[in-house]
Scaffold this motif. Structure first.
Motif, PDB file in Angstrom:
ATOM      1  N   ALA A  23      15.185   4.440  15.003  1.00 34.18           N
ATOM      2  CA  ALA A  23      15.278   3.164  14.295  1.00 34.18           C
ATOM      3  C   ALA A  23      14.534   2.064  15.054  1.00 34.18           C
ATOM      4  CB  ALA A  23      16.741   2.777  14.102  1.00 34.18           C
ATOM      5  N   PHE A  24      14.500   2.156  16.391  1.00 36.50           N
ATOM      6  CA  PHE A  24      13.748   1.187  17.189  1.00 36.50           C
ATOM      7  C   PHE A  24      12.256   1.277  16.861  1.00 36.50           C
ATOM      8  CE2 PHE A  24      11.318  -0.001  20.967  1.00 36.50           C
ATOM      9  CZ  PHE A  24      11.843  -1.250  21.254  1.00 36.50           C
ATOM     10  N   TYR A  25      11.743   2.506  16.739  1.00 31.58           N
ATOM     11  CA  TYR A  25      10.334   2.675  16.357  1.00 31.58           C
ATOM     12  C   TYR A  25      10.082   2.127  14.953  1.00 31.58           C
ATOM     13  CZ  TYR A  25       9.820   5.835  20.361  1.00 31.58           C
ATOM     14  OH  TYR A  25       9.779   6.374  21.632  1.00 31.58           O
ATOM     15  N   MET A  26      11.030   2.358  14.034  1.00 29.12           N
ATOM     16  CA  MET A  26      10.878   1.854  12.672  1.00 29.12           C
ATOM     17  C   MET A  26      10.894   0.333  12.644  1.00 29.12           C
ATOM     18  SD  MET A  26      13.387   4.509  10.657  1.00 29.12           S
ATOM     19  CE  MET A  26      13.055   6.281  10.606  1.00 29.12           C
ATOM     20  N   THR A  27      11.744  -0.272  13.481  1.00 31.93           N
ATOM     21  CA  THR A  27      11.788  -1.733  13.575  1.00 31.93           C
ATOM     22  C   THR A  27      10.474  -2.277  14.118  1.00 31.93           C
ATOM     23  OG1 THR A  27      14.164  -1.585  14.051  1.00 31.93           O
ATOM     24  CG2 THR A  27      13.088  -3.690  14.484  1.00 31.93           C
ATOM     25  N   SER A  28       9.956  -1.638  15.158  1.00 34.45           N
ATOM     26  CA  SER A  28       8.674  -2.063  15.733  1.00 34.45           C
ATOM     27  C   SER A  28       7.562  -1.956  14.700  1.00 34.45           C
ATOM     28  CB  SER A  28       8.341  -1.199  16.954  1.00 34.45           C
ATOM     29  OG  SER A  28       9.345  -1.297  17.941  1.00 34.45           O
ATOM     30  N   ALA A  29       7.574  -0.860  13.928  1.00 35.44           N
ATOM     31  CA  ALA A  29       6.567  -0.688  12.878  1.00 35.44           C
ATOM     32  C   ALA A  29       6.670  -1.794  11.833  1.00 35.44           C
ATOM     33  CB  ALA A  29       6.740   0.679  12.218  1.00 35.44           C
ATOM     34  N   SER A  30       7.890  -2.206  11.499  1.00 32.07           N
ATOM     35  CA  SER A  30       8.071  -3.268  10.503  1.00 32.07           C
ATOM     36  C   SER A  30       7.499  -4.594  10.991  1.00 32.07           C
ATOM     37  CB  SER A  30       9.560  -3.420  10.171  1.00 32.07           C
ATOM     38  OG  SER A  30      10.074  -2.253   9.560  1.00 32.07           O
ATOM     39  N   PHE A  31       7.710  -4.917  12.273  1.00 32.16           N
ATOM     40  CA  PHE A  31       7.127  -6.139  12.837  1.00 32.16           C
ATOM     41  C   PHE A  31       5.600  -6.096  12.765  1.00 32.16           C
ATOM     42  CE2 PHE A  31      11.243  -6.894  15.029  1.00 32.16           C
ATOM     43  CZ  PHE A  31      11.384  -8.245  14.747  1.00 32.16           C
ATOM     44  N   VAL A  32       5.030  -4.956  13.160  1.00 28.87           N
ATOM     45  CA  VAL A  32       3.574  -4.830  13.157  1.00 28.87           C
ATOM     46  C   VAL A  32       3.038  -4.850  11.726  1.00 28.87           C
ATOM     47  CG1 VAL A  32       1.632  -3.382  13.841  1.00 28.87           C
ATOM     48  CG2 VAL A  32       3.624  -3.557  15.331  1.00 28.87           C
ATOM     49  N   ASN A  33       3.771  -4.237  10.803  1.00 27.00           N
ATOM     50  CA  ASN A  33       3.343  -4.211   9.408  1.00 27.00           C
ATOM     51  C   ASN A  33       3.191  -5.616   8.836  1.00 27.00           C
ATOM     52  OD1 ASN A  33       3.295  -1.425   9.346  1.00 27.00           O
ATOM     53  ND2 ASN A  33       5.299  -1.221   8.394  1.00 27.00           N
ATOM     54  N   ILE A  34       4.077  -6.520   9.236  1.00 26.84           N
ATOM     55  CA  ILE A  34       3.992  -7.899   8.756  1.00 26.84           C
ATOM     56  C   ILE A  34       2.676  -8.531   9.211  1.00 26.84           C
ATOM     57  CG2 ILE A  34       4.977 -10.210   9.013  1.00 26.84           C
ATOM     58  CD1 ILE A  34       7.748  -8.882   9.055  1.00 26.84           C
ATOM     59  N   PHE A  35       2.320  -8.341  10.476  1.00 21.45           N
ATOM     60  CA  PHE A  35       1.041  -8.854  10.981  1.00 21.45           C
ATOM     61  C   PHE A  35      -0.123  -8.224  10.223  1.00 21.45           C
ATOM     62  CE2 PHE A  35       3.614 -10.066  14.650  1.00 21.45           C
ATOM     63  CZ  PHE A  35       3.079 -11.307  14.961  1.00 21.45           C
ATOM     64  N   GLN A  36      -0.037  -6.924   9.966  1.00 25.98           N
ATOM     65  CA  GLN A  36      -1.115  -6.228   9.265  1.00 25.98           C
ATOM     66  C   GLN A  36      -1.281  -6.737   7.837  1.00 25.98           C
ATOM     67  OE1 GLN A  36      -4.207  -4.145   8.262  1.00 25.98           O
ATOM     68  NE2 GLN A  36      -3.413  -4.074  10.362  1.00 25.98           N
ATOM     69  N   LEU A  37      -0.178  -6.982   7.154  1.00 25.29           N
ATOM     70  CA  LEU A  37      -0.259  -7.481   5.783  1.00 25.29           C
ATOM     71  C   LEU A  37      -0.863  -8.884   5.733  1.00 25.29           C
ATOM     72  CD1 LEU A  37       3.189  -6.253   4.394  1.00 25.29           C
ATOM     73  CD2 LEU A  37       0.938  -5.401   3.746  1.00 25.29           C
ATOM     74  N   VAL A  38      -0.527  -9.718   6.717  1.00 28.66           N
ATOM     75  CA  VAL A  38      -1.056 -11.086   6.734  1.00 28.66           C
ATOM     76  C   VAL A  38      -2.525 -11.101   7.147  1.00 28.66           C
ATOM     77  CG1 VAL A  38      -0.870 -13.353   7.829  1.00 28.66           C
ATOM     78  CG2 VAL A  38       1.208 -12.123   7.169  1.00 28.66           C
ATOM     79  N   VAL A  39      -2.814 -10.457   8.270  1.00 28.37           N
ATOM     80  CA  VAL A  39      -4.182 -10.502   8.806  1.00 28.37           C
ATOM     81  C   VAL A  39      -5.124  -9.609   8.007  1.00 28.37           C
ATOM     82  CG1 VAL A  39      -5.621 -10.024  10.827  1.00 28.37           C
ATOM     83  CG2 VAL A  39      -3.360 -11.040  11.117  1.00 28.37           C
ATOM     84  N   GLY A  40      -4.647  -8.429   7.634  1.00 30.27           N
ATOM     85  CA  GLY A  40      -5.510  -7.474   6.949  1.00 30.27           C
ATOM     86  C   GLY A  40      -5.566  -7.687   5.455  1.00 30.27           C
ATOM     87  N   LEU A  41      -4.421  -7.542   4.795  1.00 34.71           N
ATOM     88  CA  LEU A  41      -4.420  -7.567   3.330  1.00 34.71           C
ATOM     89  C   LEU A  41      -4.643  -8.962   2.763  1.00 34.71           C
ATOM     90  CD1 LEU A  41      -4.096  -6.145   0.664  1.00 34.71           C
ATOM     91  CD2 LEU A  41      -1.611  -6.304   0.915  1.00 34.71           C
ATOM     92  N   ALA A  84     -11.839 -12.157  15.988  1.00 36.62           N
ATOM     93  CA  ALA A  84     -10.377 -12.149  15.992  1.00 36.62           C
ATOM     94  C   ALA A  84      -9.823 -11.281  14.868  1.00 36.62           C
ATOM     95  CB  ALA A  84      -9.846 -13.573  15.870  1.00 36.62           C
ATOM     96  N   ARG A  85     -10.438 -11.341  13.684  1.00 32.54           N
ATOM     97  CA  ARG A  85      -9.945 -10.529  12.565  1.00 32.54           C
ATOM     98  C   ARG A  85     -10.145  -9.043  12.835  1.00 32.54           C
ATOM     99  NH1 ARG A  85     -11.435  -7.977   7.817  1.00 32.54           N
ATOM    100  NH2 ARG A  85      -9.801  -8.060   6.212  1.00 32.54           N
ATOM    101  N   GLN A  86     -11.312  -8.668  13.331  1.00 32.78           N
ATOM    102  CA  GLN A  86     -11.561  -7.256  13.636  1.00 32.78           C
ATOM    103  C   GLN A  86     -10.590  -6.747  14.702  1.00 32.78           C
ATOM    104  OE1 GLN A  86     -13.589  -4.842  12.498  1.00 32.78           O
ATOM    105  NE2 GLN A  86     -14.347  -6.134  10.854  1.00 32.78           N
TER     106      GLN A  86
END
Length: 337
Positions: A51-69, A92-94
């Motif tokens: 669950a700790f790994y899943m939580t970490s992935a969720s935090f990173v996913n938020i950054f990816q959705l904002v910066v990437g998508l 910075a974006r790359q």
């Protein structure tokens, strides 16, 4: 006729970039925030390394959705692209885009590996939150150092014969690594192979443990976590392979000479790219659908823990109003005396 076909595919491409992009973005932001709330609010999950790994992935996913998508929606949907004019924004974006992608897929791989190791006695000592935090820090440092090369080699470059600029790679060798290994392998087939392999191993191990005398609570928890990881892997295979195969294996080796095939190609690229970003948005909905334990704990968090304070606030407000009215009444009585 060809003009009508081209116009149709151009509209479909725009709709995929804007409509599909915003749908994935909003669904992903809501889902990842709810994941973080559930995984961090309950002791059951806080003490589980998977669950700790899943939580970490969720935090990173938020950054990816904002910066990437979100930036991709602005670039392809609204033609707002500061990376063409600003060297720093391009770099910075790359850096952020690729680094957060690698971090997110690494967290997913670690979750699958951890779930298998937690079911095997010789390696169970590695499946603690303390060990997981060390693995996360180590892998994040590696990808940040890897991203420095992206920051160095990315810049605004001129497109020959057009007078236009774009954000691209300056070094030819690194450009080959980027297109032939980074995206198709590190962000494509390799994470899928790791996650599928360890997901299947974990599933087989859980089935074997169910035939032994294992505490019911622990067995049920392991079954549900394994199911969550395995189903997420299966969904991510469907979301990742079309983008990896078409964009990095097929379209790169094919020349589109006419306008119709070029319009069709742009539509397929836009559609598969939006679908690919589903990797960073669907985890919560998978967990909710396949795990009754997750659904119950989500309801507990939202209803009992996070909504329970509303009655207290209402009672406090009513009590303050009553006290104020009593005070006003006393002042009136004193005045008339």
């Amino acid at each position: 006729m060809s003009a009508t076909i081209i116009s149709t595919f151009n509209h479909a491409t725009s709709y995929s970039n804007i409509g599909g992009g915003f749908f994935i973005f909003l669904a992903g932001m809501i889902g990842n925030i709810l994941n973080i709330i559930v995984f961090t609010s309950l002791k059951t999950f806080r003490q589980t390394s998977a669950a700790f790994y899943m939580t970490s992935a969720s935090f990173v996913n938020i950054f990816q959705l904002v910066v990437g998508l979100l930036s991709r929606i602005l670039i392809t949907g609204y033609n707002i692209d500061p990376t063409k004019t600003s060297s720093f924004i391009c770099k910075a974006r790359q850096f952020t885009l690729i680094t957060t992608m690698l971090m997110a897929f690494s967290c997913m791989c670690l979750a699958a590996i951890d779930q298998y190791l937690s079911l095997t006695h010789p390696w169970r000592h590695l499946c603690t939150v303390k060990a997981a935090s060390r693995f996360i820090i180590a892998i994040f440092v590696v990808w940040i150092l890897h991203g420095i090369t992206l920051f160095i080699y990315s810049d605004v470059i001129s497109i020959e014969g057009t007078g236009q600029t774009t954000c691209g790679l300056l070094n030819t060798g690194f450009s080959i690594y980027y297109s032939r290994f980074l995206f198709p392998v590190l962000l494509g087939v390799l994470p899928l192979i790791i996650r599928v392999s360890f997901g299947i191993l974990a599933f087989v191990t859980v089935q074997r443990l169910s035939k032994r005398e294992v505490p019911v609570v622990r067995l049920e928890r392991d079954k549900q976590l394994t199911t969550m990881v395995l189903v997420e892997v299966a969904v991510d295979v469907v979301l990742t392979l079309p983008y990896s195969i078409y964009n990095h294996w097929y379209s790169g080796s094919v020349t589109f000479n006419d306008s119709v095939s070029s319009a069709v190609n742009q539509f397929i690229i836009a559609l598969t790219r939006v679908v690919f970003y589903g990797n960073f948005a669907v985890a919560f909905y998978i967990y909710y659908c396949v795990s009754s334990r997750f659904r119950k704990q989500l309801a507990y968090v939202l209803v009992q823990m996070h909504l329970r304070y509303w009655p207290d606030h209402e009672l406090k407000f009513i009590r303050e109003k009553i006290i104020q009215q009593i005070a006003n009444y006393r002042l009136i009585m004193l005045f008339f005396k």
